[in-house]
Design an enzyme around this catalytic site. Sequence first.
Site, PDB file in Angstrom:
ATOM      1  N   TYR A 142      14.856  45.863  49.254  1.00  0.00           N
ATOM      2  CA  TYR A 142      15.966  45.870  48.291  1.00  0.00           C
ATOM      3  C   TYR A 142      16.925  46.976  48.724  1.00  0.00           C
ATOM      4  O   TYR A 142      16.506  48.097  48.991  1.00  0.00           O
ATOM      5  CB  TYR A 142      15.447  46.144  46.883  1.00  0.00           C
ATOM      6  N   ASP A 237      18.049  52.251  55.686  1.00  0.00           N
ATOM      7  CA  ASP A 237      18.329  52.468  54.266  1.00  0.00           C
ATOM      8  C   ASP A 237      17.303  53.477  53.749  1.00  0.00           C
ATOM      9  O   ASP A 237      16.172  53.108  53.442  1.00  0.00           O
ATOM     10  CB  ASP A 237      18.257  51.153  53.495  1.00  0.00           C
ATOM     11  N   LYS A 265      19.504  58.591  45.452  1.00  0.00           N
ATOM     12  CA  LYS A 265      18.366  59.120  44.687  1.00  0.00           C
ATOM     13  C   LYS A 265      18.232  60.637  44.792  1.00  0.00           C
ATOM     14  O   LYS A 265      19.013  61.378  44.198  1.00  0.00           O
ATOM     15  CB  LYS A 265      17.081  58.401  45.120  1.00  0.00           C
TER      16      LYS A 265
END
Length: 428
Positions: A142, A237, A265
């Site tokens: 994702y 990523d 994050k």
Amino acid sequence: MARSQALRQRAELLFPGGVNSPVRAFRAVGGDPPFVERAEGAFLWDADGNRYIDYCGSWGPMILGHAVPAVVEAIREAAGRSASFGASTASEGDLAELVVACYPAIEKLRFVSSGTEATMSAIRLARAFTGRKYIVKFEGCYHGHADGLLVKAGSGVATFGIPGSAGVPEETAHFTLALPYNDIPSVEAAFAAHRGQIACIIVEPVVGNSGCIPPAPGYLEALRELTSLDGALLIFDEVMTGFRVAPGGAQERYGIRPDLTTLGKILGGGLPCGAFGGRGEIMDQLAPLGPVYQAGTLSGNPLAMAAGVATVSYLREHRAEVYARLERVSAGVADGVAEVAAGCGVPLTTNRVGAMYTWFFTSEPVTDFAGAARSDTRRFATFHRAMLEAGVWLPPSQFEAAFVSVAHTDEDVRQTVSAARGALARAG
Ligand code: KE4
């Protein structure tokens, strides 16, 4: 749970499913999600005063723990000078210098406000730099909710068992090749079928969004070699793995130099922040220097920069102690529960890389999304609910990674393993 219930009833009138992000709805594990009121260190408290040991950590950002005084003070001090100017500030350079120090493959970067913006922008940049249209992603990975990346995605897409998303035109999805993770022949076949047409591979170097799945030995090296041979870019990523599995993320841990990296994050210390960066010749294609447009009202927001500098500088200044502690505590909880499961005959496969891990309810190894999907998600749901009732907050999906923070103690591990005894018996 009177107050959470009242808050949820109001929320369901205001937000689809009562949430501002689908996985928070606990649909995969059942039951009503408690509303969180505050958090400190390794603990969350819900609106009814119940305390939980937190292994979700806001889905990764809270690696230092919640409400860490240095981070809170940095945000407070920045807020006193206004929350946003829409102009350049020193704080952006302060955080960028820390990023560049941690990620030698990042010569230049740009801040954005989410991981989705980071990956969406990196893909656009890769297509412009190479002049190619196709992208390769991996099933169960994702990368946020940009149209072209919602193809066989992980996290909430996998949790809800939907192939992708409504609203994504097939013409868009057409240029996204979704391949099995940890499977090099499928990547070789894709390059053979689309020689000179693939702009990039985007990969979670350690998958978190199928649950935690480590790269097989040699896998990342093979992706690096195949992209270099074909003139495609390799995008790591590291929104989840960045600063998590090492200060320099998976690229430090596995010694791979991607062309572009996306971060998020932990980078923002819990405030909205993402970034993408890489080789200067690629990044200089971005406006105002080059033809690739990308922008953001709150990009480089001073409060997010302050939280990020406080968080990342702590991780760098105390790296030896921090990552040794994360390794010890994460191993303690992941292996401790696995031992209890073995003792009571519950099939459990544990995948862990540093301070991210997942217990899969299967006796088989889990090396790709198909393997993760063969887990007994019903058993996971029962286990999750029992752990929540025992005061342990796990991510509410089999297809999410759990996270340990610097604030978690050996006593928290002991209590978690003890709670798992009852929860596994219930799930058994
Ligand atoms: P955001 O747009 O949610 O900031 O980042 C998207 C993203 C990109 N790349 C990776 C590897 C990610 O893990 C994410 C977001 N992760 C999910 C949880 N696995 C966010 C939680 C949620 O969607 O509420």
